[in-house]
Scaffold this motif. Structure first.
Motif, mmCIF file in Angstrom:
data_model
loop_
_atom_site.group_PDB
_atom_site.id
_atom_site.type_symbol
_atom_site.label_atom_id
_atom_site.label_comp_id
_atom_site.label_asym_id
_atom_site.label_seq_id
_atom_site.Cartn_x
_atom_site.Cartn_y
_atom_site.Cartn_z
ATOM 1 N N ALA A 212 0.828 -1.207 0.000
ATOM 2 C CA ALA A 212 0.000 0.000 0.000
ATOM 3 C C ALA A 212 0.863 1.258 0.000
ATOM 4 O O ALA A 212 0.597 2.219 -0.729
ATOM 5 C CB ALA A 212 -0.940 0.001 1.213
ATOM 6 N N MET A 213 1.925 1.250 0.806
ATOM 7 C CA MET A 213 2.807 2.427 0.893
ATOM 8 C C MET A 213 3.506 2.682 -0.442
ATOM 9 O O MET A 213 3.752 3.827 -0.808
ATOM 10 C CB MET A 213 3.860 2.200 1.987
ATOM 11 C CG MET A 213 3.308 2.090 3.388
ATOM 12 S SD MET A 213 2.859 3.668 4.120
ATOM 13 C CE MET A 213 4.462 4.357 4.456
ATOM 14 N N THR A 214 3.821 1.594 -1.177
ATOM 15 C CA THR A 214 4.558 1.734 -2.437
ATOM 16 C C THR A 214 3.672 2.258 -3.558
ATOM 17 O O THR A 214 4.059 3.180 -4.286
ATOM 18 C CB THR A 214 5.163 0.368 -2.850
ATOM 19 O OG1 THR A 214 6.043 -0.083 -1.821
ATOM 20 C CG2 THR A 214 5.927 0.487 -4.167
ATOM 21 N N VAL A 215 2.483 1.674 -3.734
ATOM 22 C CA VAL A 215 1.710 1.950 -4.946
ATOM 23 C C VAL A 215 0.713 3.097 -4.811
ATOM 24 O O VAL A 215 0.368 3.736 -5.812
ATOM 25 C CB VAL A 215 0.939 0.693 -5.416
ATOM 26 C CG1 VAL A 215 1.888 -0.472 -5.651
ATOM 27 C CG2 VAL A 215 -0.157 0.293 -4.431
ATOM 28 N N ALA A 216 0.231 3.388 -3.610
ATOM 29 C CA ALA A 216 -0.968 4.225 -3.476
ATOM 30 C C ALA A 216 -0.665 5.721 -3.444
ATOM 31 O O ALA A 216 0.338 6.161 -2.893
ATOM 32 C CB ALA A 216 -1.734 3.839 -2.210
ATOM 33 N N SER A 217 -1.588 6.481 -4.039
ATOM 34 C CA SER A 217 -1.553 7.939 -3.862
ATOM 35 C C SER A 217 -2.134 8.297 -2.497
ATOM 36 O O SER A 217 -1.680 9.228 -1.838
ATOM 37 C CB SER A 217 -2.344 8.631 -4.971
ATOM 38 O OG SER A 217 -3.652 8.082 -5.077
ATOM 39 N N ARG A 218 -3.156 7.523 -2.058
ATOM 40 C CA ARG A 218 -3.704 7.649 -0.706
ATOM 41 C C ARG A 218 -4.058 6.268 -0.166
ATOM 42 O O ARG A 218 -4.343 5.354 -0.931
ATOM 43 C CB ARG A 218 -4.965 8.535 -0.689
ATOM 44 C CG ARG A 218 -4.694 10.018 -0.736
ATOM 45 C CD ARG A 218 -5.947 10.825 -0.446
ATOM 46 N NE ARG A 218 -7.041 10.480 -1.337
ATOM 47 C CZ ARG A 218 -8.328 10.728 -1.069
ATOM 48 N NH1 ARG A 218 -8.679 11.301 0.068
ATOM 49 N NH2 ARG A 218 -9.261 10.389 -1.940
ATOM 50 N N ILE A 219 -4.042 6.187 1.152
ATOM 51 C CA ILE A 219 -4.373 4.933 1.835
ATOM 52 C C ILE A 219 -5.525 5.187 2.789
ATOM 53 O O ILE A 219 -5.538 6.192 3.518
ATOM 54 C CB ILE A 219 -3.159 4.420 2.638
ATOM 55 C CG1 ILE A 219 -1.993 4.079 1.713
ATOM 56 C CG2 ILE A 219 -3.540 3.215 3.492
ATOM 57 C CD1 ILE A 219 -0.702 3.766 2.440
ATOM 58 N N ALA A 220 -6.504 4.275 2.796
ATOM 59 C CA ALA A 220 -7.544 4.275 3.824
ATOM 60 C C ALA A 220 -7.288 3.084 4.730
ATOM 61 O O ALA A 220 -7.364 1.937 4.283
ATOM 62 C CB ALA A 220 -8.935 4.170 3.196
ATOM 63 N N VAL A 221 -6.936 3.365 5.979
ATOM 64 C CA VAL A 221 -6.713 2.298 6.951
ATOM 65 C C VAL A 221 -8.056 1.970 7.596
ATOM 66 O O VAL A 221 -8.743 2.859 8.107
ATOM 67 C CB VAL A 221 -5.693 2.717 8.025
ATOM 68 C CG1 VAL A 221 -5.420 1.557 8.981
ATOM 69 C CG2 VAL A 221 -4.389 3.180 7.379
ATOM 70 N N MET A 222 -8.429 0.669 7.560
ATOM 71 C CA MET A 222 -9.733 0.249 8.065
ATOM 72 C C MET A 222 -9.604 -0.618 9.305
ATOM 73 O O MET A 222 -8.613 -1.324 9.485
ATOM 74 C CB MET A 222 -10.500 -0.516 6.985
ATOM 75 C CG MET A 222 -10.873 0.309 5.775
ATOM 76 S SD MET A 222 -12.015 -0.583 4.674
ATOM 77 C CE MET A 222 -13.516 -0.613 5.675
ATOM 78 N N ASP A 223 -10.628 -0.570 10.157
ATOM 79 C CA ASP A 223 -10.701 -1.433 11.327
ATOM 80 C C ASP A 223 -12.163 -1.579 11.731
ATOM 81 O O ASP A 223 -12.866 -0.584 11.932
ATOM 82 C CB ASP A 223 -9.884 -0.847 12.485
ATOM 83 C CG ASP A 223 -9.826 -1.786 13.682
ATOM 84 O OD1 ASP A 223 -9.744 -3.011 13.476
ATOM 85 O OD2 ASP A 223 -9.865 -1.295 14.827
ATOM 86 N N HIS A 224 -12.632 -2.819 11.829
ATOM 87 C CA HIS A 224 -13.999 -3.112 12.251
ATOM 88 C C HIS A 224 -15.045 -2.280 11.494
ATOM 89 O O HIS A 224 -15.938 -1.688 12.086
ATOM 90 C CB HIS A 224 -14.151 -2.899 13.765
ATOM 91 C CG HIS A 224 -13.395 -3.914 14.575
ATOM 92 N ND1 HIS A 224 -12.128 -3.669 15.068
ATOM 93 C CD2 HIS A 224 -13.718 -5.173 14.949
ATOM 94 C CE1 HIS A 224 -11.711 -4.743 15.729
ATOM 95 N NE2 HIS A 224 -12.644 -5.672 15.666
ATOM 96 N N GLY A 225 -14.901 -2.244 10.166
ATOM 97 C CA GLY A 225 -15.897 -1.586 9.324
ATOM 98 C C GLY A 225 -15.825 -0.083 9.266
ATOM 99 O O GLY A 225 -16.656 0.555 8.622
ATOM 100 N N LYS A 226 -14.826 0.504 9.924
ATOM 101 C CA LYS A 226 -14.689 1.959 9.930
ATOM 102 C C LYS A 226 -13.416 2.381 9.190
ATOM 103 O O LYS A 226 -12.424 1.632 9.161
ATOM 104 C CB LYS A 226 -14.619 2.498 11.365
ATOM 105 C CG LYS A 226 -15.941 2.466 12.123
ATOM 106 C CD LYS A 226 -15.776 3.089 13.498
ATOM 107 C CE LYS A 226 -17.097 3.183 14.248
ATOM 108 N NZ LYS A 226 -17.985 4.210 13.696
#
Length: 381
Positions: A212-226
């Protein structure tokens, strides 16, 4: 867009998102898989959904593809409400981890399969297939069947087939999971190059933080549906908004204590009797006097035999373990109060010549801005 202008449509209020989630939830019986999500993804983005198994990232992708309907809220793609729109009527294609290639068809026929089912003329199909072969550099393998290709080549065929119909949005579900580490790293850069050349919006689901750190312009980190944090890779790494994000992305040292001082962007943490307060950057929603935790990356923790008196943040300890990783070594240092702190040091000399070894007394130190003070507990409210 000029080459000097950074790509950041999410910072432009006038930018129109390609994908929008408004208050989207998904329930399976009593289980809430997606919990009231708001999200905008912009044209030409390479957007990563990152999180552990069961966090909801695949459910979110399946709703985009049309394989699942939202229980509440609204999903729009290219300004069109997707409610009730089946997968084959969306300007979306999906590349599965299994690649799902037809084993009895060669590469050319696999690429042409979806095009033949559309209304594209045969002459156009041939030209499009040739274009896709060039894009993924598989012209020499055009007549081979999938079983005659390597894992990386099959991955590129699947990618070319998914792009052949020129979708506005390509969804990639753990696309590199079946590849070995070295090939996966090489393929990450190929993916980025192809995404940039085609201008297609990519949304990738992964549990691999480095990917994710290599390819993405942005990252959404998810946990328990949020969605816990949505930001650029550097900000997710350097400015996590919670202990959960700090711990999920990369390696991190966590020291618990209480906020003793707070002034603008600076914070101090009282953490152990008889030790100086730790100085760091102030994270979101911390309050003076409340419990908090200090997060600092191991590569930002310096290791020395002599006390670094020029630094405010310095602690003494004993080397308990050393992990040799080739290009670097991780030193596990036990402090006098029992805390275990990791320091990562580049191996710029032969291992036989390093000055610190097991059971040595050492000093660890870091700058006042190397780490961040965050609220105790998991996710921000």
């Amino acid at each position: 867009m000029s080459n000097n202008t950074p790509f950041a449509p999410w910072n432009d209020e006038a930018a129109v998102p390609l994908i929008q989630f408004d208050g989207v939830s998904k329930k399976y019986g009593d289980f809430l898989a997606i919990d009231n999500i708001d999200l905008k993804i912009y044209p030409r983005e390479f957007f990563a959904l990152l999180g552990p198994s069961g966090c909801g990232k695949t459910t979110l992708m399946r709703m985009l593809a049309g394989f699942e309907e939202a229980s509440a809220g609204k999903i729009t793609i290219d300004n069109k409400d997707m409610a009730g729109i089946p997968p084959n009527k969306r300007a979306v294609n999906m590349m599965f981890q299994s690649y799902a290639l037809f084993p009895h068809l060669n590469v050319v026929d696999n690429l042409a399969f979806g095009l033949k089912r559309s209304r594209m003329a045969k002459s156009e199909i041939d030209g499009r297939v040739e274009e896709m072969l060039r894009l993924v550099q598989l012209q020499k393998f055009a007549k081979r069947k999938p079983h005659q290709l390597s894992g990386g080549q099959r991955q590129r065929v699947a990618l070319a087939r998914a792009l052949a119909k020129a979708p506005k949005l390509l969804l990639l579900d753990e696309p590199l999971g079946a590849l070995d580490k070295k090939l996966r790293e090489e393929t990450q850069f190929e993916l980025m190059d192809i995404q940039e050349k085609t201008g297609t919006t990519f949304v990738i689901v992964t549990h691999d933080q480095e990917e994710a750190m290599t390819v993405a312009s942005r990252i959404a980190v998810m946990d328990h549906g949020k969605l816990v944090q949505i930001d650029t890779p550097d900000r997710v790494y350097e400015n996590p908004n919670s202990i959960y994000v700090a711990g999920f992305i990369g390696d991190v040292n966590i020291i618990e204590g209480r906020v003793s001082h707070l002034a603008g962007e600076e914070a101090q943490l009282c953490w152990a009797e008889g030790t100086s307060d730790i100085r760091g950057m102030a994270g979101p929603k911390i309050q003076k006097g409340e419990e908090a935790a200090f997060a600092v990356r191991p590569e930002k923790v310096a290791l020395s035999v002599q006390e670094p008196i020029e630094r405010n943040n310095r602690v003494a300890g004993r080397v308990e373990d050393i992990a040799y990783l080739g290009n670097m070594s991780t030193y596990y240092v036990r402090l006098e109060n029992g805390n275990l702190i990791k320091s990562q040091v580049a191996n710029d000399r032969r291992i036989s010549r390093r000055s610190v070894t097991w059971n040595d007394q050492v000093w660890l130190s870091w700058s006042d801005t190397a780490g961040i003070v965050l609220p105790s507990g998991g996710n921000p409210s």
